[in-house]
Design a protein around this motif. Structure first.
Motif, PDB file in Angstrom:
ATOM      1  N   GLU A 292      28.962  25.847  -7.453  1.00 26.14           N
ATOM      2  CA  GLU A 292      28.963  26.430  -6.121  1.00 26.14           C
ATOM      3  C   GLU A 292      29.933  27.604  -6.001  1.00 26.14           C
ATOM      4  O   GLU A 292      29.720  28.541  -5.239  1.00 26.14           O
ATOM      5  CB  GLU A 292      29.280  25.371  -5.054  1.00 26.14           C
ATOM      6  CG  GLU A 292      30.698  24.830  -5.046  1.00 26.14           C
ATOM      7  CD  GLU A 292      30.886  23.616  -5.957  1.00 26.14           C
ATOM      8  OE1 GLU A 292      31.902  22.909  -5.797  1.00 26.14           O
ATOM      9  OE2 GLU A 292      30.012  23.384  -6.835  1.00 26.14           O
ATOM     10  N   ILE A 293      31.014  27.539  -6.802  1.00 29.71           N
ATOM     11  CA  ILE A 293      31.955  28.661  -6.784  1.00 29.71           C
ATOM     12  C   ILE A 293      31.328  29.872  -7.471  1.00 29.71           C
ATOM     13  O   ILE A 293      31.417  30.999  -6.965  1.00 29.71           O
ATOM     14  CB  ILE A 293      33.277  28.268  -7.471  1.00 29.71           C
ATOM     15  CG1 ILE A 293      33.970  27.145  -6.680  1.00 29.71           C
ATOM     16  CG2 ILE A 293      34.204  29.477  -7.613  1.00 29.71           C
ATOM     17  CD1 ILE A 293      35.200  26.585  -7.363  1.00 29.71           C
ATOM     18  N   ALA A 294      30.678  29.634  -8.593  1.00 30.60           N
ATOM     19  CA  ALA A 294      30.018  30.730  -9.304  1.00 30.60           C
ATOM     20  C   ALA A 294      28.935  31.364  -8.435  1.00 30.60           C
ATOM     21  O   ALA A 294      28.778  32.592  -8.391  1.00 30.60           O
ATOM     22  CB  ALA A 294      29.428  30.216 -10.611  1.00 30.60           C
ATOM     23  N   ASP A 295      28.196  30.530  -7.727  1.00 31.40           N
ATOM     24  CA  ASP A 295      27.099  31.056  -6.904  1.00 31.40           C
ATOM     25  C   ASP A 295      27.612  31.902  -5.752  1.00 31.40           C
ATOM     26  O   ASP A 295      26.866  32.732  -5.197  1.00 31.40           O
ATOM     27  CB  ASP A 295      26.252  29.899  -6.359  1.00 31.40           C
ATOM     28  CG  ASP A 295      25.434  29.217  -7.456  1.00 31.40           C
ATOM     29  OD1 ASP A 295      25.346  29.795  -8.561  1.00 31.40           O
ATOM     30  OD2 ASP A 295      24.898  28.119  -7.206  1.00 31.40           O
ATOM     31  N   SER A 296      28.864  31.707  -5.365  1.00 30.94           N
ATOM     32  CA  SER A 296      29.420  32.490  -4.257  1.00 30.94           C
ATOM     33  C   SER A 296      29.431  33.983  -4.561  1.00 30.94           C
ATOM     34  O   SER A 296      29.464  34.816  -3.639  1.00 30.94           O
ATOM     35  CB  SER A 296      30.846  32.025  -3.950  1.00 30.94           C
ATOM     36  OG  SER A 296      30.877  30.679  -3.565  1.00 30.94           O
ATOM     37  N   LEU A 297      29.449  34.301  -5.825  1.00 27.85           N
ATOM     38  CA  LEU A 297      29.500  35.712  -6.201  1.00 27.85           C
ATOM     39  C   LEU A 297      28.166  36.424  -5.965  1.00 27.85           C
ATOM     40  O   LEU A 297      28.115  37.655  -5.919  1.00 27.85           O
ATOM     41  CB  LEU A 297      29.922  35.844  -7.680  1.00 27.85           C
ATOM     42  CG  LEU A 297      30.439  37.213  -8.131  1.00 27.85           C
ATOM     43  CD1 LEU A 297      31.701  37.595  -7.385  1.00 27.85           C
ATOM     44  CD2 LEU A 297      30.695  37.209  -9.635  1.00 27.85           C
ATOM     45  N   GLU A 298      27.082  35.649  -5.824  1.00 29.80           N
ATOM     46  CA  GLU A 298      25.748  36.238  -5.661  1.00 29.80           C
ATOM     47  C   GLU A 298      25.687  37.175  -4.467  1.00 29.80           C
ATOM     48  O   GLU A 298      24.967  38.170  -4.488  1.00 29.80           O
ATOM     49  CB  GLU A 298      24.701  35.125  -5.502  1.00 29.80           C
ATOM     50  CG  GLU A 298      24.425  34.347  -6.773  1.00 29.80           C
ATOM     51  CD  GLU A 298      23.201  34.856  -7.527  1.00 29.80           C
ATOM     52  OE1 GLU A 298      22.921  36.074  -7.453  1.00 29.80           O
ATOM     53  OE2 GLU A 298      22.535  34.045  -8.170  1.00 29.80           O
ATOM     54  N   LYS A 299      26.436  36.859  -3.399  1.00 28.45           N
ATOM     55  CA  LYS A 299      26.374  37.695  -2.206  1.00 28.45           C
ATOM     56  C   LYS A 299      26.966  39.078  -2.443  1.00 28.45           C
ATOM     57  O   LYS A 299      26.770  39.988  -1.637  1.00 28.45           O
ATOM     58  CB  LYS A 299      27.089  37.006  -1.035  1.00 28.45           C
ATOM     59  CG  LYS A 299      28.503  36.606  -1.281  1.00 28.45           C
ATOM     60  CD  LYS A 299      29.016  35.690  -0.168  1.00 28.45           C
ATOM     61  CE  LYS A 299      30.368  35.088  -0.504  1.00 28.45           C
ATOM     62  NZ  LYS A 299      30.767  34.054   0.471  1.00 28.45           N
ATOM     63  N   GLU A 300      27.721  39.231  -3.557  1.00 25.18           N
ATOM     64  CA  GLU A 300      28.265  40.545  -3.906  1.00 25.18           C
ATOM     65  C   GLU A 300      27.431  41.241  -4.964  1.00 25.18           C
ATOM     66  O   GLU A 300      27.800  42.301  -5.457  1.00 25.18           O
ATOM     67  CB  GLU A 300      29.704  40.396  -4.403  1.00 25.18           C
ATOM     68  CG  GLU A 300      30.661  39.853  -3.355  1.00 25.18           C
ATOM     69  CD  GLU A 300      32.097  39.818  -3.841  1.00 25.18           C
ATOM     70  OE1 GLU A 300      32.362  40.344  -4.945  1.00 25.18           O
ATOM     71  OE2 GLU A 300      32.948  39.269  -3.128  1.00 25.18           O
TER      72      GLU A 300
END
Length: 975
Positions: free
Chosen positions: A833-841
């Protein structure tokens, strides 16, 4: 023959004066009282009195010495004190009667007494090692004294003295009567005869003036500089002042230096160069210098043996005699032509090399085009892995090359890797002064110049007054002593016709010298003048090019950005490595104790083969679909604690930290980051922002962006809180910083820290520190980043990850350094879930971080670590090394603490164990000295006073012991 009165003086014992007698003399003649102790002397009695206000030296001399001689000594001191020499000189002090040299009677014997001021400081004789700058300063001191005495005149300088090197021959031969050991007596006699023989034709050209003639390490007083090195700044004991050869003053000093030389006679050259720069010597004086040093050495040994025969309880002589024997051994260990050339070279007066006169080829049946040259240097492609350690490798490669053309040859002047010596405190002799040729047996050889044949089995010497040719492997039918002309046949190469033969060829300009086959690198420039290249005999250029390390360094400085520093001011040029060893272009082996990048060690063949195989197939970026990236990501995730299941692959630790910060920002939605003071995390904008190490950036604390909030360094050695209760104090500092952020309306994005304080020297964090801080950060929605770039990946031995020592699980792990063994490779391991947070950037990729080659490198590193038990070796060898280092702390006060575990250790040096004043300059000097001894070591920490000990994990126990032994040697002998 020396004057009989002079020879009688050599047999005089010291004055029979006791401490009680000295107390009376101090009081009655000079009006002083205080604590008295005796100082050493060969033939005088010297006493030191401490009155509480000052310290003074009383010198008691037998009345056999004329008073004008003693007056000359006093006047010489006064003369020098009146000059601006920048040196401290004793001051003669008159007795209560006004006399400077009163005569006294003690026990029915008459003596002269003198009182002098005492010079504070330490004599250099107790320092086993003297750095080149100290040796140079020593030579400069001698030159200043000699220059100061140049115009000094006194009748008492015309004296008969056993130490006068103009009389060294007859004096030594007289003294030798007292040497009981026949073998030693013969050696000294032979050395003296040879020295006098070389001095005789030069004697008339040697200048005479007033000289001190005893500026030795006993008589030079030194005070420490910023590095703790003792630097000479005062001269005492003018008891041998006389009219003598100017160059004898330098010879006496150089002889004294030889017992510090660790067997290397070239050690004196900085002193020669410094003396000559201040007080230039003539060519004749420079040529006389080494014979005078040998003569001084012979007189020293013979005199001490003689003195002990009449005064066996003389502690001063007993304490010095081993030094003097060492001086004699070093002085007689090298040929005169070598030292003469070295001394002339140091003075910049070495004449041009004479041209070789060859009128006929040695092996005319061999065409130059037939020769195939071997390469035995550090960069040779024919010495893979550790084949250089094979004692027969030179001839094996030579024979293999000869199979192609029938004739092969080694190269003159190459520094052979095959002659290196790992774990050696001194550079080995690697410079080839000869040529080896593999050629058809029975090949006929001819004399290249006129000469006389000298035979010793298969060793043939063609000798002429100017040049000798040494050949090994020749069958010669001529008689020993036969004379030949250039072009005459002198024999055939041993071996049957049609078979293979071997021939060793060497030239030497000194007909009386049997030269060595190899020279040490520091002596090679001089040796090659004595033993020039024999390649002209073959008509083929078989000389190896000289390394151009200095020119290469200048090229680096010209085109390479200045902030990209290299280790050392004068760095060795390293071009090869094997396991924990590095090799420079001179074939010198160094133990690599700092290279945490190459976790497996250097030159790992298994890794090289894997990389070669993958490069030959494919290398591209991770946006393509291939097996290696999936396999390696799985391997990394399996190494992390449960829940940390997602991997980013990058190029470096700096990029890993940079990405981890971006993840914390993206996931938490907040910018503020807590970091630790004294920490280093990388060089990118973000990773540098959270780095506060003053050693890496002196302006770190004043240039942090406003989103970075450094907190107190939890340094349990020199921090604010130590011992029990330290954890609470450091955690409270974090609590206060968080409160400060929140009071300003900010929210916390995360906290980053090395799990072990790497850059500060491997200092463990206080127990429970990370657990408490992680809880504080997570309560506020922040993420916890464990920077494992330096300390993780098995280096600690007892743990694979550093955070395991604290019993915590971070949200993000950053790793790099050793995971690629030098290949650009880093990783971030986190939760999905932390890695996926970067998708918005947007999306993320790293061009080579996850490439097929990088992934294969990463997996092969893990395979080798597992198969070779490198983490276990880090634990076992690291624990052993730490115990060795802690033992040094019991002996040497400069050792403040030993930090870390496994093979991430820090040895912290302090000037005071109470104040913890960092020994910064001393640490730099210690690292330089370790380099001389074959160890690569660098300082770390905000004060640059900690040795960062983080070698390849393949470090053997033998290598660990070598490092500890060399460190002990430095701390014992000085730096």
């Amino acid at each position: 023959m020396a004057d009989s009165a002079l020879l009688q003086r050599t047999e005089l014992p010291r004055p029979n004066v006791t401490l009680a007698d000295a107390k009376v003399i101090f009081n009655e003649f000079y009006g002083f009282s205080g604590t008295i102790r005796e100082l050493g002397s060969q033939q005088d009695r010297n006493f030191l009195i401490d009155t509480g206000e000052e310290r003074l030296v009383l010198k008691v001399t037998r009345a056999d010495y004329p008073q004008p001689e003693l007056d000359a000594q006093n006047r010489a001191m006064e003369h020098l004190r009146n000059l601006d020499l920048g040196l401290r000189i004793p001051e003669p002090i008159p007795a209560l009667t006004g006399e400077y040299i009163p005569q006294i009677e003690v026990g029915g014997q008459y003596y002269w007494v003198r009182l002098l001021s005492y010079l504070d400081g330490e004599p250099l004789t107790r320092q086993k090692y003297l750095a080149p700058e100290v040796v140079a300063s020593f030579g400069d001191v001698v030159a200043r004294i000699a220059g100061g005495l140049k115009d000094f005149r006194h009748a008492g300088l015309e004296r008969e003295l056993q130490w006068d090197l103009r009389r060294a021959g007859p004096v030594a031969l007289h003294l030798l009567k007292s040497v009981a050991d026949q073998k030693q007596r013969d050696r000294i006699a032979k050395a003296m005869i040879m020295a006098v023989k070389r001095l005789q034709p030069l004697a008339s050209e040697l200048r005479i003036q007033a000289i001190h003639h005893d500026i030795t390490d006993d008589n030079v007083v030194a005070t420490p500089n910023a590095t703790g090195r003792l630097m000479p700044d005062g001269v005492i004991d003018f008891g041998d002042v006389l009219y003598g050869w100017l160059v004898a003053d330098l010879a006496v000093a150089c002889a004294a230096l030889l017992h510090h030389a660790d067997g290397d006679p070239f050690y004196i050259l900085p002193a020669v160069k410094a003396f000559h720069a201040r007080y230039p010597l003539s060519e004749a004086e420079l040529k006389a210098l080494w014979p005078l040093i040998v003569a001084r050495a012979g007189v020293l040994v013979a005199s001490s043996e003689q003195q002990l025969s009449i005064d066996p309880d003389n502690d001063y002589v007993l304490g010095n005699i081993e030094h003097e024997r060492t001086i004699f051994e070093v002085a007689t260990s090298v040929p005169y032509p070598l030292m003469e050339a070295a001394i002339l070279d140091a003075a910049g007066m070495l004449p041009d090399e004479p041209e070789l006169m060859m009128s006929h080829p040695l092996l005319p049946s061999l065409a130059p085009a037939d020769f195939l040259l071997t390469d035995l240097t550090v960069t040779s492609p024919d010495l893979p892995r550790d084949t250089w350690s094979d004692q027969e490798i030179d001839w094996k490669l030579l024979a293999r090359a000869a199979m192609e053309t029938g004739v092969s040859s080694t190269r003159y002047g190459e520094f052979r890797l095959s002659y290196t010596k790992p774990l050696s405190p001194t550079p080995p002799a690697t410079f080839a002064l000869h040529i080896d040729v593999c050629l058809p047996g029975a090949t006929e050889a001819f004399a290249p110049f006129d000469g006389t044949i000298l035979l010793d089995g298969h060793h043939l010497i063609l000798s002429s007054p100017e040049l000798s040719l040494h050949l090994d492997g020749i069958d010669c039918s001529l008689e020993d002593g036969a004379t030949v002309k250039a072009g005459d046949a002198i024999g055939t190469v041993a071996g049957a016709a049609g078979g293979v033969g071997g021939l060793r060829i060497q030239l030497c300009r000194d007909p009386d010298l049997v030269p060595p086959l190899f020279a040490k690198p520091q002596q090679s420039a001089v040796w090659r003048r004595i033993c020039p290249s024999p390649s002209p005999l073959l008509g083929v250029g078989v000389d190896a090019p000289a390394p151009e390390s200095k020119a290469l360094l200048e090229r680096r400085k010209k085109s390479f950005a200045k902030p990209q520093k290299n280790y050392y001011v004068d760095p060795p040029q390293i071009e090869r490595g094997w396991r924990e060893h590095l090799f420079d272009m001179n074939g010198r082996a160094y133990l690599d104790m700092v290279n945490n990048v190459t976790i497996l060690g250097h030159g790992n063949p298994r890794l090289a083969e894997a990389v070669d195989r993958q490069w030959a197939m494919l290398n591209t970026n991770s946006r393509f679909h291939y097996a290696a990236v999936a396999e390696f990501s799985d391997r990394l995730a399996s190494l992390a604690p449960e829940g940390l299941d997602t991997v980013f692959l990058v190029n470096s630790g700096s990029e890993a930290v940079d990405l981890a910060l971006r993840l914390a920002w993206a996931h938490s939605g907040h910018r503020n980051i807590l970091s630790l003071l004294e920490a280093y995390h990388g060089w990118t904008v973000a990773s540098d922002a959270v780095s506060t190490s003053l050693a890496d950036n002196p302006r770190a604390l004043e240039t942090r962006p406003d989103w970075v909030h450094p907190v107190m360094s939890p340094n349990t050695y020199r921090g604010k809180y130590r011992g029990e209760g330290a954890t609470d104090g450091y955690v409270e500092a974090v609590t206060a910083k968080i409160a400060e952020i929140e009071e300003a309306g900010g929210k916390l994005g995360g906290f980053i820290a090395e799990s072990v304080y790497g850059n500060a020297g491997g200092i463990p964090l206080p127990p429970g520190y990370l657990s408490a801080v992680y809880a504080l950060v997570r309560e506020r929605g922040g993420l916890c980043i464990a920077d494992e770039v330096q300390v993780g990946y098995g280096r600690l031995g007892h743990h694979f990850w550093g955070f395991e020592q604290q019993g915590v699980i971070p949200d993000i792990i950053t790793v790099a350094k050793g995971m690629g063994n030098g290949q650009p490779l880093g990783a971030v391991i986190t939760r999905r879930e932390i890695a996926d947070s970067l998708e918005k950037e947007g999306y993320f990729f790293s061009s080579s971080g996850g490439s097929p080659v990088s992934c294969v490198v990463g997996m092969t590193v893990l395979d080798i670590m597992r198969d070779e038990n490198l983490q276990q070796n880090a634990r076992d060898t690291g624990d052993h090394l730490k115990a060795r280092l802690e033992a040094l702390g019991q002996r040497f006060p400069i050792v403040g603490a030993v930090h870390g575990m496994g093979l991430y250790l820090g040895l912290e040096f302090v000037r005071d164990r109470e104040t913890l004043e960092p020994a910064t300059e001393e640490t730099a000097a210690i690292c330089d000295r370790l380099l001389d001894l074959g160890v690569i070591m660098q300082p770390t920490g905000d004060h640059l006073n900690v040795l960062k000990i983080k070698p390849p994990l393949c470090l053997s126990r033998e290598s660990a012991d070598f490092f500890a032994d060399m460190l002990e040697k430095v701390l014992s002998d000085g730096w």
